[in-house]
Design a protein around this motif. Structure first.
Motif, short mmCIF file in Angstrom:
data_model
loop_
_atom_site.label_atom_id
_atom_site.label_comp_id
_atom_site.label_asym_id
_atom_site.label_seq_id
_atom_site.Cartn_x
_atom_site.Cartn_y
_atom_site.Cartn_z
N GLN A 136 4.84 -12.24 16.93
CA GLN A 136 5.12 -13.57 16.41
C GLN A 136 5.43 -14.55 17.53
OE1 GLN A 136 8.01 -13.72 13.32
NE2 GLN A 136 8.04 -15.92 13.26
N ASP A 137 6.02 -14.07 18.64
CA ASP A 137 6.39 -14.99 19.72
C ASP A 137 5.34 -15.05 20.82
OD1 ASP A 137 6.85 -12.51 20.78
OD2 ASP A 137 8.85 -12.95 21.52
N GLU A 138 4.12 -14.64 20.55
CA GLU A 138 3.02 -14.83 21.49
C GLU A 138 2.19 -15.99 21.00
OE1 GLU A 138 0.75 -11.29 22.00
OE2 GLU A 138 2.21 -10.41 23.35
N TYR A 139 2.00 -16.97 21.87
CA TYR A 139 1.25 -18.16 21.50
C TYR A 139 0.06 -18.30 22.42
CZ TYR A 139 5.74 -18.94 19.29
OH TYR A 139 6.89 -18.79 18.56
N SER A 171 9.95 -26.85 18.32
CA SER A 171 11.15 -26.50 19.08
C SER A 171 12.20 -25.95 18.12
CB SER A 171 11.69 -27.73 19.80
OG SER A 171 12.91 -27.44 20.42
N ARG A 172 12.81 -24.83 18.49
CA ARG A 172 13.88 -24.24 17.67
C ARG A 172 15.25 -24.80 18.05
NH1 ARG A 172 12.80 -19.53 14.77
NH2 ARG A 172 15.02 -19.11 14.88
N GLU A 173 15.32 -25.50 19.18
CA GLU A 173 16.61 -26.00 19.65
C GLU A 173 16.43 -27.26 20.46
OE1 GLU A 173 17.55 -23.24 23.40
OE2 GLU A 173 17.19 -22.13 21.55
N LEU A 174 17.54 -27.89 20.80
CA LEU A 174 17.53 -29.07 21.64
C LEU A 174 17.15 -28.66 23.06
CD1 LEU A 174 18.23 -32.12 21.81
CD2 LEU A 174 20.54 -31.42 22.46
N LEU A 175 16.10 -29.26 23.57
CA LEU A 175 15.64 -28.96 24.94
C LEU A 175 15.95 -30.16 25.83
CD1 LEU A 175 12.19 -27.32 24.11
CD2 LEU A 175 14.38 -26.19 24.56
N ILE A 176 16.65 -29.89 26.92
CA ILE A 176 17.14 -30.92 27.85
C ILE A 176 16.52 -30.69 29.23
CG2 ILE A 176 19.22 -31.87 28.95
CD1 ILE A 176 19.26 -32.31 25.96
N LEU A 221 4.12 -23.49 28.50
CA LEU A 221 4.17 -24.92 28.76
C LEU A 221 3.75 -25.62 27.48
CD1 LEU A 221 2.69 -25.56 32.31
CD2 LEU A 221 5.05 -25.80 31.55
N VAL A 222 4.64 -26.47 26.97
CA VAL A 222 4.41 -27.15 25.71
C VAL A 222 4.55 -28.65 25.93
CG1 VAL A 222 5.23 -27.44 23.33
CG2 VAL A 222 5.34 -25.18 24.43
N ARG A 223 3.63 -29.40 25.35
CA ARG A 223 3.77 -30.86 25.34
C ARG A 223 4.17 -31.26 23.92
NH1 ARG A 223 -0.80 -34.14 28.10
NH2 ARG A 223 0.88 -35.66 27.94
N PHE A 224 5.36 -31.82 23.80
CA PHE A 224 5.91 -32.21 22.51
C PHE A 224 5.52 -33.65 22.18
CE2 PHE A 224 8.69 -28.73 23.79
CZ PHE A 224 8.70 -27.97 22.63
N GLU A 225 5.42 -33.93 20.86
CA GLU A 225 5.14 -35.28 20.41
C GLU A 225 6.30 -36.19 20.76
OE1 GLU A 225 4.48 -34.69 16.22
OE2 GLU A 225 2.32 -34.64 16.53
N LEU A 227 10.89 -20.80 26.71
CA LEU A 227 10.93 -19.36 26.46
C LEU A 227 10.48 -19.12 25.02
CD1 LEU A 227 14.40 -18.64 28.08
CD2 LEU A 227 12.13 -18.27 29.08
N PRO A 228 9.95 -17.93 24.72
CA PRO A 228 9.47 -17.66 23.37
C PRO A 228 10.52 -17.89 22.28
CG PRO A 228 8.75 -15.93 24.85
CD PRO A 228 9.69 -16.81 25.63
N ASP A 229 11.79 -17.58 22.55
CA ASP A 229 12.81 -17.76 21.51
C ASP A 229 13.21 -19.22 21.30
OD1 ASP A 229 14.18 -17.94 23.91
OD2 ASP A 229 15.87 -16.74 23.28
N GLU A 230 12.67 -20.13 22.10
CA GLU A 230 12.92 -21.56 21.91
C GLU A 230 11.86 -22.21 21.02
OE1 GLU A 230 15.14 -22.78 26.05
OE2 GLU A 230 12.96 -22.57 26.13
N LEU A 231 10.87 -21.41 20.59
CA LEU A 231 9.74 -21.92 19.83
C LEU A 231 9.54 -21.16 18.53
CD1 LEU A 231 7.21 -22.08 22.80
CD2 LEU A 231 8.52 -24.00 21.86
#
Length: 92
Positions: free
Chosen positions: A4-7, A15-20, A59-63, A79-83
């Motif tokens: 499930q955590d392979e993209y 995003s599962r959490e606030l990313l700073i 590497l993710v580009r967020f809206e 990281l996989p657990d952040e997504l």
């Protein structure tokens, strides 16, 4: 079989959490918000951490914020657990 955590490149994720920004993204202030929980993004690349080859990094580009339709932010290392790909979780 894919965990499930392979993209894959092109996958839509949330995003599962606030990313700073920890200072690693040039041109953005340190501590700038990169993504809020539930923010939709697209995987643009993946690899492994140099310090720990077993650790996957995406590497993710967020809206952008509401009103910035079609705008994608800079690539963010996640990281996989952040997504998640669970759209119902993201919209809750």
């Amino acid at each position: 079989m894919t965990r499930q955590d392979e993209y894959q490149i092109g996958d839509i994720v949330f995003s599962r959490e606030l990313l700073i920004n920890d200072g690693g993204i040039p041109g953005l202030a340190e501590n700038a918000v990169l993504a809020t929980p539930g923010r939709r993004g697209v995987v643009v690349n993946h690899g492994h951490a140099a310090a720990d080859p077993a650790q996957e990094i995406y590497l993710v580009r967020f809206e952008g914020e509401a009103g910035e339709a079609g705008e994608l932010g800079p690539p963010v290392g996640c990281l996989p657990d952040e997504l998640t790909q669970d759209a119902a979780w993201a919209s809750a």
